[in-house]
Design a protein around this motif. Structure first.
Motif, PDB file in Angstrom:
ATOM      1  N   ALA A  59      42.769 -23.724  24.077  1.00 51.90           N
ATOM      2  CA  ALA A  59      43.775 -23.609  25.139  1.00 51.90           C
ATOM      3  C   ALA A  59      44.736 -22.677  24.984  1.00 51.90           C
ATOM      4  N   LEU A  60      44.743 -21.491  25.298  1.00 55.85           N
ATOM      5  CA  LEU A  60      45.756 -20.398  24.950  1.00 55.85           C
ATOM      6  C   LEU A  60      46.844 -20.501  26.207  1.00 55.85           C
ATOM      7  N   LYS A  61      48.275 -20.632  25.872  1.00 62.81           N
ATOM      8  CA  LYS A  61      49.221 -20.384  26.736  1.00 62.81           C
ATOM      9  C   LYS A  61      50.514 -19.551  26.417  1.00 62.81           C
ATOM     10  N   VAL A  62      50.696 -18.161  27.501  1.00 61.26           N
ATOM     11  CA  VAL A  62      51.751 -17.651  26.884  1.00 61.26           C
ATOM     12  C   VAL A  62      52.902 -17.976  27.593  1.00 61.26           C
ATOM     13  N   LEU A  63      53.989 -18.438  26.737  1.00 60.19           N
ATOM     14  CA  LEU A  63      55.340 -18.791  27.024  1.00 60.19           C
ATOM     15  C   LEU A  63      56.160 -17.809  27.523  1.00 60.19           C
ATOM     16  N   ARG A  64      57.359 -18.196  28.318  1.00 61.66           N
ATOM     17  CA  ARG A  64      58.370 -17.084  28.810  1.00 61.66           C
ATOM     18  C   ARG A  64      59.180 -16.510  27.662  1.00 61.66           C
ATOM     19  N   VAL A  70      48.883 -22.310  20.999  1.00 58.97           N
ATOM     20  CA  VAL A  70      47.296 -22.194  20.821  1.00 58.97           C
ATOM     21  C   VAL A  70      47.184 -23.848  20.569  1.00 58.97           C
ATOM     22  N   THR A  71      46.094 -24.344  21.071  1.00 60.40           N
ATOM     23  CA  THR A  71      45.482 -25.700  21.077  1.00 60.40           C
ATOM     24  C   THR A  71      44.011 -25.603  20.776  1.00 60.40           C
ATOM     25  N   GLU A  72      43.387 -25.983  19.544  1.00 55.32           N
ATOM     26  CA  GLU A  72      41.904 -26.066  19.526  1.00 55.32           C
ATOM     27  C   GLU A  72      41.352 -27.445  19.245  1.00 55.32           C
ATOM     28  N   HIS A  73      40.504 -27.835  20.078  1.00 54.57           N
ATOM     29  CA  HIS A  73      39.735 -28.974  19.711  1.00 54.57           C
ATOM     30  C   HIS A  73      38.507 -28.811  19.549  1.00 54.57           C
ATOM     31  N   VAL A  74      38.118 -29.348  18.250  1.00 57.13           N
ATOM     32  CA  VAL A  74      36.849 -29.131  17.743  1.00 57.13           C
ATOM     33  C   VAL A  74      36.039 -30.284  17.230  1.00 57.13           C
ATOM     34  N   THR A  75      34.821 -30.343  17.750  1.00 57.98           N
ATOM     35  CA  THR A  75      33.968 -31.462  17.495  1.00 57.98           C
ATOM     36  C   THR A  75      32.970 -31.066  16.328  1.00 57.98           C
ATOM     37  N   ASP A 104      54.715 -23.739  12.977  1.00 59.68           N
ATOM     38  CA  ASP A 104      54.606 -25.095  13.650  1.00 59.68           C
ATOM     39  C   ASP A 104      53.253 -25.618  13.786  1.00 59.68           C
ATOM     40  N   VAL A 105      52.562 -25.679  12.669  1.00 60.88           N
ATOM     41  CA  VAL A 105      51.111 -26.109  12.726  1.00 60.88           C
ATOM     42  C   VAL A 105      51.026 -27.599  12.549  1.00 60.88           C
ATOM     43  N   LYS A 106      50.323 -28.044  13.528  1.00 61.59           N
ATOM     44  CA  LYS A 106      50.028 -29.746  13.782  1.00 61.59           C
ATOM     45  C   LYS A 106      48.734 -29.902  13.716  1.00 61.59           C
ATOM     46  N   THR A 107      48.151 -30.836  13.046  1.00 62.86           N
ATOM     47  CA  THR A 107      46.758 -31.375  13.172  1.00 62.86           C
ATOM     48  C   THR A 107      46.769 -32.796  13.635  1.00 62.86           C
ATOM     49  N   GLU A 108      45.538 -33.124  14.212  1.00 57.00           N
ATOM     50  CA  GLU A 108      45.194 -34.445  14.611  1.00 57.00           C
ATOM     51  C   GLU A 108      43.795 -34.724  14.276  1.00 57.00           C
ATOM     52  N   GLY A 126      33.782 -34.279  10.055  1.00 56.01           N
ATOM     53  CA  GLY A 126      32.934 -34.787  10.818  1.00 56.01           C
ATOM     54  C   GLY A 126      33.946 -35.696  11.962  1.00 56.01           C
ATOM     55  N   GLY A 127      33.441 -35.259  13.142  1.00 56.61           N
ATOM     56  CA  GLY A 127      34.243 -35.909  14.540  1.00 56.61           C
ATOM     57  C   GLY A 127      35.091 -34.923  15.276  1.00 56.61           C
ATOM     58  N   ALA A 128      35.838 -35.750  16.104  1.00 57.36           N
ATOM     59  CA  ALA A 128      36.779 -34.774  16.857  1.00 57.36           C
ATOM     60  C   ALA A 128      38.264 -34.624  16.361  1.00 57.36           C
ATOM     61  N   SER A 129      38.609 -33.243  16.216  1.00 59.57           N
ATOM     62  CA  SER A 129      39.798 -32.773  15.574  1.00 59.57           C
ATOM     63  C   SER A 129      40.547 -32.268  16.485  1.00 59.57           C
ATOM     64  N   ALA A 130      41.923 -31.888  16.383  1.00 65.88           N
ATOM     65  CA  ALA A 130      42.561 -31.004  17.058  1.00 65.88           C
ATOM     66  C   ALA A 130      43.874 -30.352  16.170  1.00 65.88           C
ATOM     67  N   VAL A 131      43.857 -29.053  16.594  1.00 69.62           N
ATOM     68  CA  VAL A 131      45.237 -28.406  15.829  1.00 69.62           C
ATOM     69  C   VAL A 131      45.969 -27.621  16.880  1.00 69.62           C
ATOM     70  N   THR A 132      47.439 -27.650  16.679  1.00 72.98           N
ATOM     71  CA  THR A 132      48.109 -26.880  17.735  1.00 72.98           C
ATOM     72  C   THR A 132      49.113 -26.162  16.631  1.00 72.98           C
ATOM     73  N   TYR A 133      49.458 -24.887  17.158  1.00 69.73           N
ATOM     74  CA  TYR A 133      50.242 -23.932  16.507  1.00 69.73           C
ATOM     75  C   TYR A 133      50.708 -22.692  17.341  1.00 69.73           C
ATOM     76  N   THR A 134      51.674 -22.289  16.952  1.00 67.91           N
ATOM     77  CA  THR A 134      52.552 -21.222  17.771  1.00 67.91           C
ATOM     78  C   THR A 134      52.491 -19.925  17.172  1.00 67.91           C
ATOM     79  N   VAL A 135      51.975 -18.890  17.816  1.00 66.51           N
ATOM     80  CA  VAL A 135      51.736 -17.576  17.291  1.00 66.51           C
ATOM     81  C   VAL A 135      52.766 -16.338  17.802  1.00 66.51           C
ATOM     82  N   ASP A 136      53.633 -15.818  16.927  1.00 66.59           N
ATOM     83  CA  ASP A 136      54.279 -14.629  17.259  1.00 66.59           C
ATOM     84  C   ASP A 136      53.638 -13.368  17.067  1.00 66.59           C
TER      85      ASP A 136
END
Length: 570
Positions: A59-64, A70-75, A104-108, A126-136
């Motif tokens: 999921a990509l979202k441009v902020l104002r 960026v949020t990545e969900h990987v299985t 601001d990299v965060k993992t789950e 193995g399994g479901a994971s998620a990573v979020t971070y901010t790109v400049d």
């Protein structure tokens, strides 16, 4: 009207709708023929099967403020692992890179991250994971509009069965939308890409192979957000010194040559070291002509040359042995005088039979206008200048082809060849840097020159002929250890003793040789005393000479040693 009917699908090559009047937002990709610009497909409906295996949804979202969330969900199936290497510098043009910054990299779940200056490394177990971070740096101004760019997928080390992604921006007026998949620089389109009626860009890519990237470029209205793209000039040197197939081949060839050269140098050094330890067998130094016996050294080597060939240096004993040899050969006269002193006199002038170093010895001891001198006088006058003698000795062993270069220096023809190749490499490097590139070819040539120069310094300067002579010198030493006076006809004993004595001096066997001939009557040839050494004509044998002659050598060696030290301090 259904949602599908109002869906707007845009698949336009990036260079088509956005003319470039500023820094490029990415690599220039060729436009595709009209028949390849397929209508975007919907992500739902007939023919879309649920994926099995490793899947990712981004999921990509441009902020104002212009940043990209960026949020990545990987299985990942159990027991497997997936690693993604997200580059933070990608080519934008021939002379520029586009630089991104991640924070601001965060993992789950079963995900880990490692952020360096050049890449973000994400590891999914193995399994479901998620990573979020901010790109400049994802938003760039282009021709009155803006463009957002991000590699939705990149650098996976294992296949990805299916990738889906969505892109959302503050403005729903997004056009054009480009999505490229495959290796970096490829113009292959993504499997699916669309802009739906809500203003969300959705894409899908099947079978993402290891190393492939999925590059998304989306056009935005002007001033949608602050532009924050960063471009870095690659520069002349970066292009010129890039590793290319030709330069890679050149360095591979260089590596082969270095290995082969190293093996060759090692073998030569081993051969040279072995020559010092191995004798060639018995050496015939006594030649017979009827009832007469003559002394002949191996390969015609002179006493002064023996030491230099064996230990590669000109030593005091080499010069002392030469002085004795010149007396034995009737160029000088040595005599013991009262007061524990010795006279050195000219007996015959130097002629064409003398080597340059022997002529230098004669002229250093007895300069023009001087026919006789005492050892004590030479010491009182401040000693002797031995530089001419040592230079001539070093040059002589090269002339005789016992050495390929002067053993007192590492510089020889091979050294100058290496220096020439190195200089050529520098010139080629400079020319290629400012012309066609591939400057590493010149670097390879320069390194080859350094390798040749290094090999020249490491290679023994002693030649095959020199190594053979070293073995023969060991045989000569065996002769000095075993020869007996009674094995030589009485008429020839004094000459054989005298001709062999300088070799005994240089090889450190003086005491044994003097003892072996102590009973020799020097008057047996019809003249009293040794024909080349005065002061002991009344002696019936060489016993007194055997005790006094070493004192002469000690005095002469002391004079030469002091002269060498004095020269070193000048």
């Amino acid at each position: 009207m259904t949602a599908a009917a109002v869906a707007v699908a845009v698949l336009v090559p990036s260079g088509t709708a956005l003319a470039d009047d500023g820094p490029s937002a990415g690599p220039v990709l060729p436009g595709l023929p009209a028949d390849q610009a397929k209508k975007p497909q919907l992500l739902t409906g007939q023919g879309v099967q649920p994926a099995e295996g490793t899947v990712a949804d981004v999921a990509l979202k441009v902020l104002r403020d212009g940043t990209l969330s960026v949020t990545e969900h990987v299985t990942v199936p159990g027991g497997k692992q997936l690693t993604s290497r997200v580059p933070l510098k990608v080519p934008a043009s021939d002379d520029q890179d586009r630089v991104f910054h991640i924070r601001d990299v965060k993992t789950e779940g079963a995900a880990t991250s490692q952020l360096t200056g050049d890449q973000l490394v994400l590891t999914f177990a193995g399994g479901a994971s998620a990573v979020t971070y901010t790109v400049d740096g994802a938003i760039a101004d282009q021709s009155g509009r803006q463009q957002a760019r991000w590699q939705v997928a990149s650098g996976f080390d294992a296949p990805l069965d299916k990738l889906t992604a969505s892109f959302l921006a503050p403005s729903p007026q997004l056009s054009p939308v480009d999505c490229f998949a495959g290796p970096l620089g490829s113009s292959q389109r993504c499997t699916l890409a669309e802009l739906d009626h809500t203003g969300v860009v959705r894409l899908e890519q099947n079978d993402v192979r290891p190393g492939d990237r999925v590059d998304l470029l989306v056009g935005l209205p002007a001033n949608t957000t602050p532009a924050n793209a960063v471009f870095a000039d690659i520069g002349l040197l970066a292009n010129a010194f890039a590793l290319t197939p030709p330069t890679g081949i050149a360095f591979a060839v260089l590596l082969v040559l270095l290995v082969a050269g190293g093996i060759f140098v090692q073998r030569r050094r081993k051969q040279d070291a072995g020559a010092l330890l191995t004798a060639t067998g018995p050496v015939e130094v006594l030649l017979r002509d009827g009832d007469r016996v003559f002394f002949a050294s191996p390969d015609g080597v002179l006493p002064g040359q023996v030491g230099t060939v064996v230990d590669e240096t000109v030593d005091v004993v080499d010069i002392s042995a030469t002085v004795v040899d010149l007396a034995v050969r009737n160029y000088l006269w040595l005599a013991e005088v009262p007061g524990h002193d010795w006279q050195i006199a000219r007996r015959n002038p130097p002629d064409e039979h003398l080597h340059d170093f022997e002529r230098a010895v004669c002229e250093t001891l007895l300069p023009a206008g001087t026919d006789s001198v005492l050892v004590s006088q030479l010491r009182a006058h401040g000693g002797l200048d031995l530089r001419r003698i040592s230079d001539a000795m070093y040059a002589d062993v090269v002339t005789k082809r016992w050495f390929s270069r002067r053993p007192d220096t590492a510089r020889g023809r091979l050294t100058w060849l290496g220096a020439g190749i190195f200089a050529l490499g520098l010139v080629v490097t400079a020319v290629l840097t400012f012309t066609v590139g591939d400057a590493l070819l010149g670097v390879a040539v320069a390194l080859a020159g350094l390798a040749v120069a290094a090999a020249a310094a490491l290679l023994p300067s002693r030649t095959a002929r020199g190594r053979a002579l070293v073995g023969q010198v060991r045989g000569l030493l065996d002769y000095l250890h075993t020869a007996r006076a009674e094995d030589i006809p009485p008429a020839d004993r004094e000459l054989v003793f005298s001709r062999s004595l300088p070799y005994a001096v240089v090889l450190g066997d003086t005491e044994r040789w003097l003892g072996a001939f102590a009973a020799l009557n020097p008057a047996s040839d019809g003249t009293a005393g040794l024909y080349w050494y005065g002061g002991m004509e009344a002696e019936p044998d060489l016993r007194r000479f055997g005790t006094h002659f070493p004192s002469f050598l000690t005095a002469l060696d002391g004079l030469l040693t002091e002269s060498g030290r004095a020269a070193a301090t000048r």
